[in-house]
Design an enzyme around this catalytic site. Structure first.
Site, mmCIF file in Angstrom:
data_model
loop_
_atom_site.group_PDB
_atom_site.id
_atom_site.type_symbol
_atom_site.label_atom_id
_atom_site.label_comp_id
_atom_site.label_asym_id
_atom_site.label_seq_id
_atom_site.Cartn_x
_atom_site.Cartn_y
_atom_site.Cartn_z
ATOM 1 N NE ARG A 71 -3.846 1.936 2.358
ATOM 2 C CZ ARG A 71 -3.920 3.080 3.484
ATOM 3 N NH1 ARG A 71 -2.897 2.828 4.611
ATOM 4 N NH2 ARG A 71 -4.786 3.748 3.948
ATOM 5 C CG ASN A 150 -4.586 6.771 5.519
ATOM 6 O OD1 ASN A 150 -4.705 5.756 5.444
ATOM 7 N ND2 ASN A 150 -4.351 7.649 6.631
ATOM 8 C CD GLU A 151 -6.028 6.170 9.649
ATOM 9 O OE1 GLU A 151 -5.692 7.302 10.134
ATOM 10 O OE2 GLU A 151 -5.236 5.130 9.803
ATOM 11 C CE1 TYR A 220 -2.092 0.856 13.828
ATOM 12 C CE2 TYR A 220 -3.841 1.844 12.403
ATOM 13 C CZ TYR A 220 -2.524 1.634 12.485
ATOM 14 O OH TYR A 220 -1.689 1.492 11.162
ATOM 15 C CD GLU A 247 -2.793 2.953 8.180
ATOM 16 O OE1 GLU A 247 -2.542 3.103 9.310
ATOM 17 O OE2 GLU A 247 -2.713 3.648 7.202
ATOM 18 C CD1 TRP A 276 2.279 2.620 10.447
ATOM 19 C CD2 TRP A 276 1.203 2.898 8.269
ATOM 20 N NE1 TRP A 276 2.619 3.909 9.850
ATOM 21 C CE2 TRP A 276 2.137 4.083 8.672
ATOM 22 C CE3 TRP A 276 0.602 2.633 7.378
ATOM 23 C CZ2 TRP A 276 2.008 5.196 7.753
ATOM 24 C CZ3 TRP A 276 0.593 4.087 6.288
ATOM 25 C CH2 TRP A 276 1.278 5.146 6.723
#
Length: 462
Positions: A71, A150-151, A220, A247, A276
């Protein structure tokens, strides 16, 4: 042919959707490569936009781990210097030279609504439809997936902002004639703790006229245990919608992440994952290669590359690359002696332990391996049963008999059809797409149930 698609309207795209096109696609909740073979991502993230001079060596080093996907962090100029079409085209060629599927993402949108420096997802969509980027990515549908942003939404931005912004961005790319598989990130800094992506996934998927949309969650600290990981993944499988973990890490901001559960659950369910990240983090604990040195992996790098359910053990190459048959090392490398690693926060669900398991073969050279069991007394997760074709002929369909040694009730199951969900002896069959096994190929499945304290699990196959 792809350049001619740029001027198509949404109505035109509906016509294309009724036919076939080059590139990755989604079928029955499964990502397929351009040859129509299931493709499960195993790879890492690389911060190209900040370390572009390191990209050629980094991609070679990432490929050497056995990864099949990378990525790539790009910028549209909203926050960091713009990666132009020539640069993007060069990155794609480097990915292809290393037999890496290339997922491209715009990082400038990270945390919009909470981070004042972030651009809106619509700005990221405009980047993909700008002339130089269109030139770079058109014709590369066999090798490139477009992760719009991204996010792109922070915390508490509102459900409608996420849904409307994401669906509009999808339509912007399709209206420009792009037919690539589109990847959309979850809300709430990618972790979806508010559930905006999960709860609206069918509506978001319907916004893509081509039905070629892949959902991505970033796991996460919101995912500290087996249950949180399994429940999220199961929600998408219940909807028959494709999901990847775009991620994840082994910890985040001083809080634990259950990377063992993420990797085990992803492997059991056929879900892709991308760790990540390779190197260069502002949070060095997330570097896999210390100071960009592939011969000096951090503990996180060792876990990701060489650990149980890691890249080296589970990655299969994409069959679009010469010399790849898709039979790689994937789940066939599991053995009856394998056991799941204890989760990084197993204390959150009691004293988790790994139960014993065994396996045996059936006719036609098939074997069934029962992998490790995460057992916390009140319940259990069987991370990976693996059916392997050790014979010399193709197998079309398989049936397994599972002996739990006590009465149990299955609450979730993936990649297997169970004839019953309760009892001590259960029968399961393939789910179609994982039924055909070439010599040496494997299929994995798993389940969650109750109660725990299993005396052992035996799997036989025919």
């Amino acid at each position: 042919m792809k350049k001619l698609l740029r001027g198509l309207s949404t109505a035109g795209l509906l016509l294309v959707a009724a036919n076939s096109w080059a590139g990755f696609s989604i079928d029955n909740g499964q990502l397929l490569d351009a040859n129509g073979n299931p493709f499960v991502m195993r790879g890492v993230n690389h911060a190209h936009t900040w370390y572009n001079s390191r990209t050629p060596q980094a991609l070679a080093d990432i490929a050497a781990t056995g990864a099949n996907t990378v990525r790539i962090v790009l910028a549209n100029g909203g926050r960091w210097a713009r990666n132009d079409g020539a640069d993007v085209a060069n990155v794609i060629q480097q990915c292809k030279a290393n037999a890496l599927v290339c997922m491209l993402e715009v990082h400038d949108a990270t945390g919009w609504g909470e981070d004042s420096a972030a651009v809106h997802i619509s700005s990221a969509a405009e980047y993909w439809t700008s002339p130089d980027i269109l030139d770079a990515i058109t014709g590369e549908e066999d090798y490139v997936l477009i992760n719009i942003a991204n996010e792109p939404f922070g915390n508490n931005v509102g459900e409608s902002n996420y849904v409307d912004g994401t669906t509009a961005a999808i339509q912007t790319l399709r209206d420009a004639g792009l037919t690539h598989t589109i990847v959309v990130d979850a809300s709430s800094w990618g972790q979806d703790w508010e559930g905006y992506m999960r709860d609206n996934a069918p509506q978001i998927a319907a916004a893509d006229a081509l039905g070629n949309l892949l959902f991505s969650v970033h796991m996460y600290q919101v995912y500290p245990d087996v249950a949180s990981v399994a429940n999220y993944m199961q929600a998408f499988q219940d909807m028959n919608l494709p999901l990847i973990v775009g991620e994840f890490g082994h910890e985040h901001q001083g809080q634990p992440v259950d990377e063992d559960a993420i990797m085990a659950q992803a492997q059991a369910r056929g879900i892709g994952y991308l760790g990540w990240s390779w190197s260069g983090n502002t949070e060095p604990y997330l570097d896999m290669a210390l100071n960009w040195d592939p011969n000096n992996l951090s503990d996180w790098g060792e876990r990701m590359v060489n650990g149980e359910n890691g890249i080296a053990q589970t990655s299969q190459c994409a069959t679009v690359f010469p010399g790849c048959t898709g039979t790689g090392s994937s789940s066939s490398s599991s053995s009856s002696s394998s056991s799941s690693s204890s989760s990084s926060s197993s204390s959150s669900s009691g004293s988790s332990s790994s139960s014993s398991s065994s396996s045996s073969g059936g006719g036609g050279g098939l074997t069934c391996t029962a992998g490790g069991v995460d057992d916390w007394g009140a319940g259990f997760v069987l991370n990976s049963f693996t059916v392997t074709n050790n014979g010399g002929e193709t197998v079309n369909g398989w049936t397994v008999q599972l002996d739990f040694g006590q009465e149990i009730a299955v609450t979730n199951a993936w990649n297997v059809n169970l004839s019953s969900t309760s009892g001590s002896l259960l029968t399961g069959t393939d789910v179609g797409y994982n039924g055909q096994l070439q010599p040496g190929q494997s299929a994995s499945f798993g389940m969650q149930g109750e109660p725990g304290n299993l005396p052992g699990v035996t799997c036989t196959v025919e």
